[in-house]
Design a protein around this motif. Structure first.
Motif, PDB file in Angstrom:
ATOM      1  N   SER A 289       0.725  -1.259   0.168  1.00 34.60           N
ATOM      2  CA  SER A 289       0.064  -0.078   0.076  1.00 34.60           C
ATOM      3  C   SER A 289       0.738   1.231   0.155  1.00 34.60           C
ATOM      4  O   SER A 289       0.530   2.330  -0.502  1.00 34.60           O
ATOM      5  CB  SER A 289      -1.031   0.032   1.147  1.00 34.60           C
ATOM      6  N   GLY A 290       2.035   1.247   0.442  1.00 31.41           N
ATOM      7  CA  GLY A 290       2.808   2.270   0.672  1.00 31.41           C
ATOM      8  C   GLY A 290       2.398   3.437   1.741  1.00 31.41           C
ATOM      9  O   GLY A 290       2.772   4.355   1.939  1.00 31.41           O
ATOM     10  N   GLU A 291       1.676   2.876   2.557  1.00 30.53           N
ATOM     11  CA  GLU A 291       0.970   3.787   3.664  1.00 30.53           C
ATOM     12  C   GLU A 291       2.060   3.976   4.755  1.00 30.53           C
ATOM     13  O   GLU A 291       2.774   2.998   4.970  1.00 30.53           O
ATOM     14  CB  GLU A 291      -0.226   2.991   4.164  1.00 30.53           C
ATOM     15  N   GLY A 292       2.408   5.221   4.994  1.00 35.14           N
ATOM     16  CA  GLY A 292       3.300   5.585   6.286  1.00 35.14           C
ATOM     17  C   GLY A 292       2.643   6.505   7.009  1.00 35.14           C
ATOM     18  O   GLY A 292       3.671   6.459   8.189  1.00 35.14           O
ATOM     19  N   ILE A 293       1.662   7.334   7.219  1.00 33.56           N
ATOM     20  CA  ILE A 293       1.515   8.179   8.217  1.00 33.56           C
ATOM     21  C   ILE A 293       1.369   7.628   9.319  1.00 33.56           C
ATOM     22  O   ILE A 293       1.903   7.948  10.449  1.00 33.56           O
ATOM     23  CB  ILE A 293       0.330   9.308   7.761  1.00 33.56           C
ATOM     24  N   ARG A 332       3.587  -8.790  11.582  1.00 29.91           N
ATOM     25  CA  ARG A 332       2.859  -9.808  10.890  1.00 29.91           C
ATOM     26  C   ARG A 332       2.087  -9.257   9.552  1.00 29.91           C
ATOM     27  O   ARG A 332       2.135  -9.659   8.622  1.00 29.91           O
ATOM     28  CB  ARG A 332       1.627 -10.628  11.766  1.00 29.91           C
ATOM     29  N   VAL A 333       1.656  -7.848   9.802  1.00 30.43           N
ATOM     30  CA  VAL A 333       0.855  -7.264   8.929  1.00 30.43           C
ATOM     31  C   VAL A 333       1.858  -6.900   7.635  1.00 30.43           C
ATOM     32  O   VAL A 333       1.530  -6.952   6.443  1.00 30.43           O
ATOM     33  CB  VAL A 333       0.077  -6.259   9.288  1.00 30.43           C
ATOM     34  N   PHE A 334       2.932  -6.434   8.092  1.00 28.33           N
ATOM     35  CA  PHE A 334       4.155  -6.149   6.966  1.00 28.33           C
ATOM     36  C   PHE A 334       4.584  -7.497   6.357  1.00 28.33           C
ATOM     37  O   PHE A 334       4.721  -7.103   5.058  1.00 28.33           O
ATOM     38  CB  PHE A 334       5.277  -5.419   7.924  1.00 28.33           C
ATOM     39  N   PHE A 335       4.566  -8.470   7.025  1.00 29.56           N
ATOM     40  CA  PHE A 335       5.068  -9.638   6.483  1.00 29.56           C
ATOM     41  C   PHE A 335       4.018 -10.001   5.408  1.00 29.56           C
ATOM     42  O   PHE A 335       4.388 -10.449   4.103  1.00 29.56           O
ATOM     43  CB  PHE A 335       5.241 -10.994   7.250  1.00 29.56           C
ATOM     44  N   ILE A 336       2.713 -10.104   5.790  1.00 27.58           N
ATOM     45  CA  ILE A 336       1.702 -10.456   4.623  1.00 27.58           C
ATOM     46  C   ILE A 336       1.838  -9.403   3.494  1.00 27.58           C
ATOM     47  O   ILE A 336       1.548  -9.888   2.523  1.00 27.58           O
ATOM     48  CB  ILE A 336       0.322 -10.417   5.518  1.00 27.58           C
ATOM     49  N   LEU A 337       1.661  -8.123   3.889  1.00 28.04           N
ATOM     50  CA  LEU A 337       1.595  -7.230   2.529  1.00 28.04           C
ATOM     51  C   LEU A 337       2.809  -7.294   1.730  1.00 28.04           C
ATOM     52  O   LEU A 337       2.915  -7.141   0.742  1.00 28.04           O
ATOM     53  CB  LEU A 337       1.531  -5.806   3.325  1.00 28.04           C
ATOM     54  N   GLY A 338       3.895  -7.513   2.447  1.00 25.78           N
ATOM     55  CA  GLY A 338       5.042  -7.799   1.655  1.00 25.78           C
ATOM     56  C   GLY A 338       5.050  -9.108   0.716  1.00 25.78           C
ATOM     57  O   GLY A 338       5.606  -9.084  -0.586  1.00 25.78           O
ATOM     58  N   LEU A 339       4.414 -10.015   1.161  1.00 28.34           N
ATOM     59  CA  LEU A 339       4.459 -11.301   0.148  1.00 28.34           C
ATOM     60  C   LEU A 339       3.371 -10.832  -1.125  1.00 28.34           C
ATOM     61  O   LEU A 339       3.457 -11.256  -2.096  1.00 28.34           O
ATOM     62  CB  LEU A 339       3.741 -12.426   0.993  1.00 28.34           C
ATOM     63  N   LEU A 340       2.416 -10.119  -0.665  1.00 31.80           N
ATOM     64  CA  LEU A 340       1.140  -9.809  -1.562  1.00 31.80           C
ATOM     65  C   LEU A 340       1.800  -8.905  -2.597  1.00 31.80           C
ATOM     66  O   LEU A 340       1.694  -9.003  -3.899  1.00 31.80           O
ATOM     67  CB  LEU A 340       0.159  -8.790  -0.780  1.00 31.80           C
ATOM     68  N   GLN A 341       2.805  -7.904  -2.213  1.00 34.54           N
ATOM     69  CA  GLN A 341       3.386  -6.997  -3.020  1.00 34.54           C
ATOM     70  C   GLN A 341       4.496  -7.859  -4.219  1.00 34.54           C
ATOM     71  O   GLN A 341       4.579  -7.795  -5.129  1.00 34.54           O
ATOM     72  CB  GLN A 341       4.253  -5.833  -2.468  1.00 34.54           C
TER      73      GLN A 341
END
Length: 401
Positions: A289-293, A332-341
């Motif tokens: 997502s690139g979400e960072g704020i 865990r969220v970052f890991f899953i999103l990384g796989l998705l990307q």
């Protein structure tokens, strides 16, 4: 005999006044710590500007800072198929990073932090072993320099953090997406396909071969941008193409910005002594997502807690708690999103199937619930199981994309 003026000493010098740095400075000042917030004046990061309700609640973001309230997203596939994802009973707040970041810095000053505009140059230590922060004041001449002593330093100076590169091992080895966007004056009612309450996300190879392009309304203005890891990819041309095909090329361009966005958190955020990283400098931008704020705000708060503990106990090992606490909450969220990307963004074939999955009601509900509350939804195992089998079917080409 002339004596040299005494060098000011602070409990913490925060380098960088974005959401992470400003939040860390605010929290530490409220805890009674002496804080210097050092920031490059006038720098605005390219950013879609989305903040979820969790951020608004946890960090007391007033309603007047929200320039728009988004009630849905539209996903556009490589074949130009459009999938609407409405938010049921909620919204995503949108901010303009220029005024928003300045409001955060002003809040830090109101809490008791000292603000200075200047450019960080280097770190060293004096004879007592205390860090010395050297910087170039904005209001000085081209050769002007200044320095302050700091018992601790928080580096919140962005993805290519100079504080990190000088003090934290491995801080220079994180891969990045380079993002570019143009802020335009929002179109009037005459542009039929533009909705001021909807974010449009384009998963199309010509607009981004490995990330996505976007159109995010900000009330009176709109952010149109893209990102990519591929060197040589023409980001400006991709944005120009997106503006032309959507009719937004007729809108007045107000400014444009570009910057790197880290792809995953650093393995280490502190130097084991007196320096701690936060925000983009620590790599806390959500993959896919690139979400960072929100993650920057949280990273700043966790950095403040860790620094306060280290100052209170005189034990530098407390600095490592910032990363441990962050990863416990969101690793865990970052890991899953990384796989998705890595999987779904790799080609137009996979992107087409990814967008097709987004029309599924289970995917939409769980996506928005996770995004809005910043946690995985564990209460609906049946929905997760349905999504898993649909993913497998899409991957094998057994389901209609």
């Amino acid at each position: 005999m002339m004596t040299m003026p005494a060098v000011e000493t602070y409990d913490t010098v925060v380098v960088g006044g974005g959401p992470a740095g400003a939040t860390a400075a605010t929290d530490l000042a409220r805890l009674g710590r002496s804080v210097l917030l050092l920031d490059k004046a006038g720098r605005i990061k390219p950013c879609g500007g989305a903040i979820p309700p969790r951020a608004i609640r946890d960090f007391d973001i007033p309603d007047h800072m929200l320039v728009a309230k988004i009630t849905g997203a539209r996903m556009i596939s490589p074949t130009n198929r459009r999938i609407d994802m409405p938010i049921e009973g909620g919204f995503v707040g949108m901010v303009d990073r220029g005024p928003f970041d300045e409001w955060l810095r002003q809040r830090a000053a109101s809490a008791g932090a000292t603000r200075r505009a200047g450019t960080f140059e280097r770190l060293d230590h004096d004879g007592d072993g205390v860090s010395v922060v050297h910087f170039r004041p904005r209001d000085g001449g081209p050769d002007a320099t200044a320095r302050v002593r700091a018992r601790t330093v928080i580096g919140a100076d962005g993805a290519l953090s100079q504080v990190g590169r000088q003090a934290v091992p491995g801080a220079d080895k994180v891969p990045h997406v380079f993002a570019y966007h143009e802020i335009v004056r929002s179109p009037g009612a005459g542009l039929a396909d533009f909705d001021p309450t909807r974010c449009d996300v384009y998963y199309q190879g010509p607009l981004s071969p490995d990330f996505y392009a976007w159109i995010f309304p900000h009330g009176d203005t709109t952010s149109i941008g893209t990102g990519s890891m591929k060197k040589g990819f023409a980001l400006r041309q991709a944005v120009a193409d997106l503006r032309r095909t959507t009719g937004l090329d007729a809108c007045e361009t107000l400014r444009h910005e570009g910057a790197p966005i880290p792809l995953h958190p650093l393995k280490r955020w502190d130097n084991g002594r007196d320096v701690l990283l936060a925000g983009d400098a620590a790599g806390v931008v959500a993959p896919a997502s690139g979400e960072g704020i929100y993650y920057a705000l949280l990273g700043g708060r966790l950095a403040a807690e860790a620094v306060d503990e280290a100052l209170h106990t005189a034990d530098s090992r407390a600095l490592a708690q910032a990363r441990k606490r962050f990863m416990k909450q969101h690793g865990r969220v970052f890991f899953i999103l990384g796989l998705l990307q890595r999987f779904w963004y790799r080609s137009d074939w996979t992107r087409e199937r990814f967008v097709g999955m987004c029309r599924d009601p289970d995917v939409q509900r769980l996506t928005w619930q996770s995004y809005m509350n910043k946690e995985l939804v564990r209460a609906k195992p049946a929905a997760h199981m349905r999504i898993f089998f649909k993913d497998v079917a899409s991957l094998c080409g057994l389901a209609r994309p």
